[in-house]
Scaffold this active site. Structure first.
Site, short mmCIF file in Angstrom:
data_model
loop_
_atom_site.label_atom_id
_atom_site.label_comp_id
_atom_site.label_asym_id
_atom_site.label_seq_id
_atom_site.Cartn_x
_atom_site.Cartn_y
_atom_site.Cartn_z
N ASP A 67 0.79 -1.32 0.09
CA ASP A 67 0.08 0.12 0.07
C ASP A 67 0.78 1.28 -0.09
O ASP A 67 2.20 1.16 0.36
CB ASP A 67 -1.10 -0.13 1.25
CG ASP A 67 -0.16 -0.48 2.77
OD1 ASP A 67 0.73 -0.37 2.51
OD2 ASP A 67 -0.87 -0.89 3.52
N ASN A 136 -7.50 -2.57 14.53
CA ASN A 136 -8.79 -3.06 14.28
C ASN A 136 -9.02 -4.36 13.11
O ASN A 136 -10.09 -4.24 12.59
CB ASN A 136 -9.35 -1.66 13.56
CG ASN A 136 -9.02 -1.33 12.09
OD1 ASN A 136 -7.84 -1.92 11.93
ND2 ASN A 136 -9.36 -0.30 11.71
C1 GLP Z 1 -0.53 0.25 8.71
C2 GLP Z 1 -0.18 -0.51 7.38
C3 GLP Z 1 -0.37 -2.15 7.60
C4 GLP Z 1 0.31 -2.43 9.02
C5 GLP Z 1 -0.34 -1.72 10.28
C6 GLP Z 1 0.05 -1.96 11.50
O1 GLP Z 1 -1.87 0.18 8.60
N1 GLP Z 1 -0.66 -0.06 6.26
O2 GLP Z 1 0.30 -2.83 6.76
O3 GLP Z 1 0.26 -3.89 9.32
O4 GLP Z 1 -0.29 -0.23 9.98
O5 GLP Z 1 1.23 -1.14 11.76
P1 GLP Z 1 2.17 -1.45 12.76
O6 GLP Z 1 2.89 -2.44 12.42
O7 GLP Z 1 3.08 -0.24 12.90
O8 GLP Z 1 1.45 -1.60 14.10
#
Ligand code: GLP
Length: 260
Positions: A67, A136
């Protein structure tokens, strides 16, 4: 699903790195799907270490990121382009021309998303997709109620997701409202999914995704329908799993040939 519970995020990331490295050794032209966020950072550090110290060769691999934010340039310090170059691409030998990250500045987003899907297909499909999970339950940026068969497209972030990345954009108001993300159907087409989650704050999302009902309200739960998903957790992220004892027993009793 195979659930692997490790004492901490470092050991969990080492298991994940061995899975990726083994794939690339078996298939040098592997197509790797990468994720961003804080979760995969120790995995990327370990891949860099393996490249430097144990000859992990990524020169023939192709990569696709999940993304990117819409409306910010790749050079923005909080873009996922910047993240990937800072934490992985600048330190390993993946050919620049085989790195694919959605372009947040593209003008015709639907056409661009179709091309991104086509590029994945032309590369032979993703061999392994690395995933984190939002509190979430989102994977990629497929927020709750995303279609379980969605493809790469534009999505609107939830307030929770915008709050999560607020620091990189000078506060929640500065976080882009939209993103381009691979869809859940796109992720499900990967030959293998490798979901990582660390820390107590992920425990509920992990339990809902792994042991709860398959529902668009918890997008990560779609992985229950995937034939080959490995979930690598630290103890805290595993703390709300009902069957944690069983997963640990299974992992500890794997035959040697199945070990990572
Ligand atoms: C963002 C990314 C996801 C990721 C999520 C969790 O939304 N687009 O790919 O898994 O954050 O983030 P973190 O790993 O910082 O908790």
């Amino acid at each position: 699903m195979e659930i692997i519970i490790q004492p901490d995020s470092l050991q969990a990331s080492q298991v994940a790195a061995r899975i990726v490295a083994r794939l690339v050794e078996d298939k040098p032209r592997a197509v790797l799907g990468f994720a961003t966020g804080s979760t995969p950072l120790p995995l990327y550090r370990e891949l860099v270490r393996m490249h430097r110290e144990s000859g992990l060769d990524l020169s023939a691999a192709t990569t696709f990121n999940l993304d990117e934010y819409v409306g910010i340039s790749p050079a923005h310090p909080s873009s996922y382009h910047s993240y990937m170059w800072a934490h992985l691409f600048s330190h390993v030998n993946i050919a620049k021309g085989r790195i694919n990250i959605p372009d947040g500045l593209t003008r015709d987003i639907p056409a661009y998303c179709r091309q991104y899907e086509q590029a994945i297909h032309s590369a032979g499909g993703i061999d392994i997709q690395i995933l984190g999970i939002g509190t979430n339950g989102h994977i990629g940026f497929n927020e709750p109620t995303s279609s379980l068969s969605s493809r790469t497209r534009i999505k609107t972030l939830t307030e929770e997701s915008r709050r999560h990345t607020a620091a990189g954009f000078g506060g929640p108001e500065g976080v882009p409202t939209h993103v381009i993300t691979m869809g859940l159907g796109t992720i499900m087409d990967s030959r293998m999914c490798l979901l990582l989650a660390f820390g107590k704050k992920k425990a509920r999302a992990v339990a809902r995704a792994v042991e709860g009902p398959v529902t668009a309200m918890v997008p990560g739960s779609v992985l229950q329908m995937h034939p080959r998903t490995v979930v690598v957790l630290d103890r805290e992220a595993a703390s709300e799993l009902e069957m944690a004892g069983y997963y640990t027993w299974v992992y500890d009793h794997k035959p040697d040939w199945q070990r990572y």
